[in-house]
Motif scaffolding. Structure first.
Motif, PDB file in Angstrom:
ATOM      1  N   GLU A  79      -2.507 -64.412  99.095  1.00  0.00           N
ATOM      2  CA  GLU A  79      -0.912 -64.608  99.395  1.00  0.00           C
ATOM      3  C   GLU A  79      -0.032 -65.658  99.294  1.00  0.00           C
ATOM      4  O   GLU A  79       0.158 -66.513  99.378  1.00  0.00           O
ATOM      5  CB  GLU A  79      -0.994 -64.595 101.037  1.00  0.00           C
ATOM      6  CG  GLU A  79       0.547 -64.366 101.384  1.00  0.00           C
ATOM      7  CD  GLU A  79       1.436 -63.281 101.902  1.00  0.00           C
ATOM      8  OE1 GLU A  79       1.927 -63.433 100.388  1.00  0.00           O
ATOM      9  OE2 GLU A  79       1.783 -62.571 102.447  1.00  0.00           O
ATOM     10  N   ALA A  80       0.763 -64.802  98.158  1.00  0.00           N
ATOM     11  CA  ALA A  80       1.861 -65.560  97.493  1.00  0.00           C
ATOM     12  C   ALA A  80       3.282 -66.283  97.949  1.00  0.00           C
ATOM     13  O   ALA A  80       4.340 -66.393  97.870  1.00  0.00           O
ATOM     14  CB  ALA A  80       2.402 -64.798  96.159  1.00  0.00           C
ATOM     15  N   SER A  81       3.105 -65.326  99.699  1.00  0.00           N
ATOM     16  CA  SER A  81       4.916 -65.869 100.002  1.00  0.00           C
ATOM     17  C   SER A  81       4.795 -66.851 101.000  1.00  0.00           C
ATOM     18  O   SER A  81       3.813 -67.273 101.876  1.00  0.00           O
ATOM     19  CB  SER A  81       4.898 -64.320 101.283  1.00  0.00           C
ATOM     20  OG  SER A  81       5.070 -63.334 100.863  1.00  0.00           O
ATOM     21  N   PRO A  82       5.238 -67.731 100.586  1.00  0.00           N
ATOM     22  CA  PRO A  82       5.268 -68.885 101.368  1.00  0.00           C
ATOM     23  C   PRO A  82       6.332 -69.018 102.475  1.00  0.00           C
ATOM     24  O   PRO A  82       6.685 -67.840 103.208  1.00  0.00           O
ATOM     25  CB  PRO A  82       6.830 -70.092 100.576  1.00  0.00           C
ATOM     26  CG  PRO A  82       7.765 -69.180 100.345  1.00  0.00           C
ATOM     27  CD  PRO A  82       7.232 -67.797  99.167  1.00  0.00           C
ATOM     28  N   PRO A  83       6.420 -69.822 103.838  1.00  0.00           N
ATOM     29  CA  PRO A  83       6.271 -69.525 104.644  1.00  0.00           C
ATOM     30  C   PRO A  83       8.402 -69.101 105.452  1.00  0.00           C
ATOM     31  O   PRO A  83       8.660 -68.266 105.731  1.00  0.00           O
ATOM     32  CB  PRO A  83       6.324 -71.469 105.983  1.00  0.00           C
ATOM     33  CG  PRO A  83       5.628 -71.898 104.745  1.00  0.00           C
ATOM     34  CD  PRO A  83       5.103 -71.236 103.229  1.00  0.00           C
ATOM     35  N   ILE A  84       9.374 -69.197 103.997  1.00  0.00           N
ATOM     36  CA  ILE A  84      10.538 -68.736 103.684  1.00  0.00           C
ATOM     37  C   ILE A  84      10.172 -67.820 103.611  1.00  0.00           C
ATOM     38  O   ILE A  84      11.149 -67.106 104.434  1.00  0.00           O
ATOM     39  CB  ILE A  84      11.199 -70.152 103.345  1.00  0.00           C
ATOM     40  CG1 ILE A  84      13.027 -69.637 104.029  1.00  0.00           C
ATOM     41  CG2 ILE A  84      11.276 -69.354 101.747  1.00  0.00           C
ATOM     42  CD1 ILE A  84      13.813 -70.859 103.408  1.00  0.00           C
ATOM     43  N   GLY A  85       9.021 -67.203 103.498  1.00  0.00           N
ATOM     44  CA  GLY A  85       9.466 -65.222 102.619  1.00  0.00           C
ATOM     45  C   GLY A  85       8.647 -65.210 103.860  1.00  0.00           C
ATOM     46  O   GLY A  85       8.303 -63.909 103.382  1.00  0.00           O
ATOM     47  N   GLY A  86       8.024 -65.638 104.566  1.00  0.00           N
ATOM     48  CA  GLY A  86       7.749 -64.647 105.294  1.00  0.00           C
ATOM     49  C   GLY A  86       6.423 -64.456 105.374  1.00  0.00           C
ATOM     50  O   GLY A  86       5.738 -64.003 106.657  1.00  0.00           O
TER      51      GLY A  86
END
Length: 310
Positions: A70-77
């Motif tokens: 999963e390449a979405s960082p925390p700020i990306g949800g």
């Protein structure tokens, strides 16, 4: 050992992996921050997303994909509760991350302690877990950074230095979104100065510009490269990149993926087919044009399991 949302897994058990995907990018940073900092999840929202994403994930599993980064960082949800439930329901292993978790403009207020504070938070995410769900302490498998275009900004450099500090303290690899090849010279200079082992860093989206000279220089310096925009219409170009990697001996430092968003694809008529295309279409394309299954298994199974292994 590789850290997934359902717990640590031995690298030999990971199977075929897509090394850069998204489940649901969240543009509402307040909503995303509430999940990350306050551990609060919207159950109805998660159910809505799962209804659309789970069929794609199950189709991926049926096609031969065993794990997804999963390449979405925390700020990306990044939504750990959702990822945990999807992993259990689909049997697909999901590797979560820590990393970019605040708006970049905050750097202008907290310059003096920015790097140390950010690194401290990422180290805590690993040592204490980002969250605990049904008794499972979920640790990040890597640090995700997102660089802006143009000359590397002060805040992006500070974030890279913070990631370097956290990586050295924990062993977490760094997965950095870099869209312009010319940035990599400065990136490598910073990492060298911070004494980060090259094998702990992957240049995500190295195939965006496909600058062969820079890709080769980065790989020869020991860093990893992500050919992770393998999408419809790119197969011939991406195959040429793979042949270049094998011809120049850096094939063992390459990660493959598609960089699709599962939720977005779920609304398209052929979304599931597109999401399974790397395995169902791109792999056969490569086999038909000179690569062997052994070479492809190295790229899709052995390489990601080595990069994300502690």
């Amino acid at each position: 050992m590789i850290y997934t949302v359902t717990g640590p897994v031995d690298r030999t058990s990971m199977g075929m992996m897509m090394a850069h995907e998204h489940f649901k990018w969240e543009s509402d940073e307040n909503f995303a921050s509430n999940m990350y900092f306050n551990k609060q999840y919207d159950e109805l929202y998660n159910q809505k997303i799962a209804e659309k994403v789970l069929p794609i994930l199950k189709a991926l599993k049926a096609s031969g994909c065993d794990a997804v980064v999963e390449a979405s960082p925390p700020i990306g949800g990044q939504n750990l509760k959702l990822l945990y439930e999807l992993s259990k329901a689909s049997k697909v292993k999901i590797i979560p991350c820590t990393g970019t978790n605040i708006p970049k403009y905050t750097y202008l207020i907290f310059k003096e302690e920015f790097e140390k504070c950010l690194a401290k938070r990422w180290i805590e995410d690993f040592k204490e877990g980002i969250d605990t769900i049904e008794g499972v302490k979920i640790k990040p498998g890597y640090i995700k950074l997102l660089f802006d275009r143009g000359k590397i900004s002060e805040v992006d450099e500070a974030m890279l230095r913070a990631a370097a500090l956290a990586s050295k303290a924990t062993g977490l690899p760094i997965h950095c979104h870099v869209l312009e090849a010319e940035q990599m010279k400065q990136v490598m200079s910073i990492l060298y100065e911070m004494k980060v082992p090259p094998h702990k860093f992957v240049w995500a989206h190295a195939d965006k510009e496909s600058n062969l000279k820079t890709i080769l220089a980065v790989a020869q310096s020991g860093y990893w490269v992500g050919f992770d925009i393998i999408q419809e219409g790119t197969y011939a170009d991406r195959l040429n990149l793979l042949k270049h990697a094998f011809a120049h001996g850096y094939n063992h430092q390459v990660l493959l993926s598609q960089d699709y968003d599962m939720y977005e694809e779920s609304d398209k008529e052929n979304g599931t087919q597109r999401y399974c295309a790397l395995i169902k279409d791109f792999v056969p394309h490569c086999l038909q044009h000179g690569l062997t299954m052994s070479q492809l298994e190295c790229l899709l199974i052995e390489n990601p399991s080595r990069f994300y292994d502690f």
